[in-house]
Design a protein around this motif. Sequence first.
Motif, PDB file in Angstrom:
ATOM      1  N   VAL A 145       4.718   5.645  -5.343  1.00 57.21           N
ATOM      2  CA  VAL A 145       4.796   5.691  -6.810  1.00 57.21           C
ATOM      3  C   VAL A 145       3.796   6.705  -7.372  1.00 57.21           C
ATOM      4  CG1 VAL A 145       4.387   4.374  -8.925  1.00 57.21           C
ATOM      5  CG2 VAL A 145       5.690   3.352  -7.044  1.00 57.21           C
TER       6      VAL A 145
ATOM      7  N   ASP B 155       2.787   1.611  -3.377  1.00 58.94           N
ATOM      8  CA  ASP B 155       1.937   2.162  -4.442  1.00 58.94           C
ATOM      9  C   ASP B 155       1.671   3.646  -4.215  1.00 58.94           C
ATOM     10  OD1 ASP B 155       1.730  -0.166  -5.882  1.00 58.94           O
ATOM     11  OD2 ASP B 155      -0.139  -0.810  -4.951  1.00 58.94           O
ATOM     12  N   PHE B 156       1.526   4.037  -2.942  1.00 58.81           N
ATOM     13  CA  PHE B 156       1.311   5.456  -2.646  1.00 58.81           C
ATOM     14  C   PHE B 156       2.523   6.285  -3.076  1.00 58.81           C
ATOM     15  CE2 PHE B 156       2.376   8.872   0.365  1.00 58.81           C
ATOM     16  CZ  PHE B 156       1.462   9.807  -0.081  1.00 58.81           C
TER      17      PHE B 156
ATOM     18  N   LYS C 171       0.840  -1.205   0.000  1.00 61.45           N
ATOM     19  CA  LYS C 171       0.000   0.000   0.000  1.00 61.45           C
ATOM     20  C   LYS C 171       0.874   1.255   0.000  1.00 61.45           C
ATOM     21  CE  LYS C 171      -4.319  -0.363   2.336  1.00 61.45           C
ATOM     22  NZ  LYS C 171      -5.078  -0.264   3.598  1.00 61.45           N
ATOM     23  N   THR C 172       1.869   1.272   0.877  1.00 62.43           N
ATOM     24  CA  THR C 172       2.755   2.436   0.962  1.00 62.43           C
ATOM     25  C   THR C 172       3.606   2.560  -0.301  1.00 62.43           C
ATOM     26  OG1 THR C 172       2.767   2.395   3.375  1.00 62.43           O
ATOM     27  CG2 THR C 172       4.621   3.491   2.312  1.00 62.43           C
TER      28      THR C 172
ATOM     29  N   ILE D   9       6.174   6.726   8.144  1.00 59.26           N
ATOM     30  CA  ILE D   9       6.709   5.435   7.683  1.00 59.26           C
ATOM     31  C   ILE D   9       7.807   4.894   8.603  1.00 59.26           C
ATOM     32  CG2 ILE D   9       7.882   4.246   5.777  1.00 59.26           C
ATOM     33  CD1 ILE D   9       6.558   6.098   3.827  1.00 59.26           C
TER      34      ILE D   9
END
Lengths: 232, 232
Positions: A160, A157-158, A154-155, A194
Amino acid sequence: MAVRHERVAVRQERAVRTRQAIVRAAASVFDEYGFEAATVAEILSRASVTKGAMYFHFASKEELARGVLAEQTLHVAVPESGSKAQELVDLTMLVAHGMLHDPILRAGTRLALDQGAVDFSDANPFGEWGDICAQLLAEAQERGEVLPHVNPKKTGDFIVGCFTGLQAVSRVTSDRQDLGHRISVMWNHVLPSIVPASMLTWIETGEERIGKVAAAAEAAEAAEASEAASDE
Amino acid sequence: MAVRHERVAVRQERAVRTRQAIVRAAASVFDEYGFEAATVAEILSRASVTKGAMYFHFASKEELARGVLAEQTLHVAVPESGSKAQELVDLTMLVAHGMLHDPILRAGTRLALDQGAVDFSDANPFGEWGDICAQLLAEAQERGEVLPHVNPKKTGDFIVGCFTGLQAVSRVTSDRQDLGHRISVMWNHVLPSIVPASMLTWIETGEERIGKVAAAAEAAEAAEASEAASDE
């Protein structure tokens, strides 16, 4: 027998080099003109190859574009740095560098984002980039460099998606001259959610990091090339 | 004299309505075909106006595109919610809703991001969106809803770039079906570095917020329209 094997190997190597020259030339033309306005004649001229040589590797202009898109993630090798979280930041710094200097990355983002007559969305590189980020995040998480609640995919893809927008807006508003600054601002906003707070001062996120990482990546590539040459 | 004034007012109102119908029709054609492939004939047919009426308002297809770009930020009115930080989130939710349903926003992002033969980068809406976010952030900061070190313009521009990329990647990979999810994930990553920790549980960032905000915005618009009608 040995001589014949050697000849085959030389011929294969030449084919790989020709193919690579065609992909790079195609990328530079797609970057400059976009898919629609790009001509095969201009690509042949920049690659210095014959039409026959090109059609041996690629059946059409569309296949050339797909060849460029397929190579998006192949040319970015992040140098090891002792911290996987730093390597994630460095990955975005290297791609930002590539967005200024590497026709393959520049053409790839244009082909993937332009909504032209030919749809390349099935060949988009975003999922693959997301997987590469997710891999680094998962490794970082194993070492305790990334917070336990973070979902790497999820992180990834975020990051990117966010990066893609910053480079697109930077291209429109400043011809990518402020991209380094924008990526640095991205990490100021995203890193605290993160990594553990105690890591925040250790990870370099300033735009001057781009030059450092790009130089390290080039040095690593040169070392590898000279090693390969001494093996021959 | 009174009668003549009334007639002028009616004529002006009709001109405004015609212009708006042309802009909306142009947006739907640009959204579907892109600038290059869009035809004036198709725009006239969708707007149900004559060529003469169109050329009275817009001298060319390029001027039509610039008309669409000039309206990007005009149709998004965030309902008041008691929290300026929530209104910033709601702004991105409303624009996400518009990216699915409003041809003017859909066409605007395509015109601004496509690298076509005609360059619209001088008419890009990103700076204006950044100013709108910066304004909300500054108001939120005055109320203590945004951390003191946040620079409203820098953070506003970051949110616009990030949003732009998420919607672009969402369009390519899912025809924008996962855009709500992606915006929600964005706020999970970004909000902790913008607002005080104690506010994090109060601000709604889930994708179900989109439906709520869109309904509230529609209700506010309807109320305003009926008020205007009763004034006549």
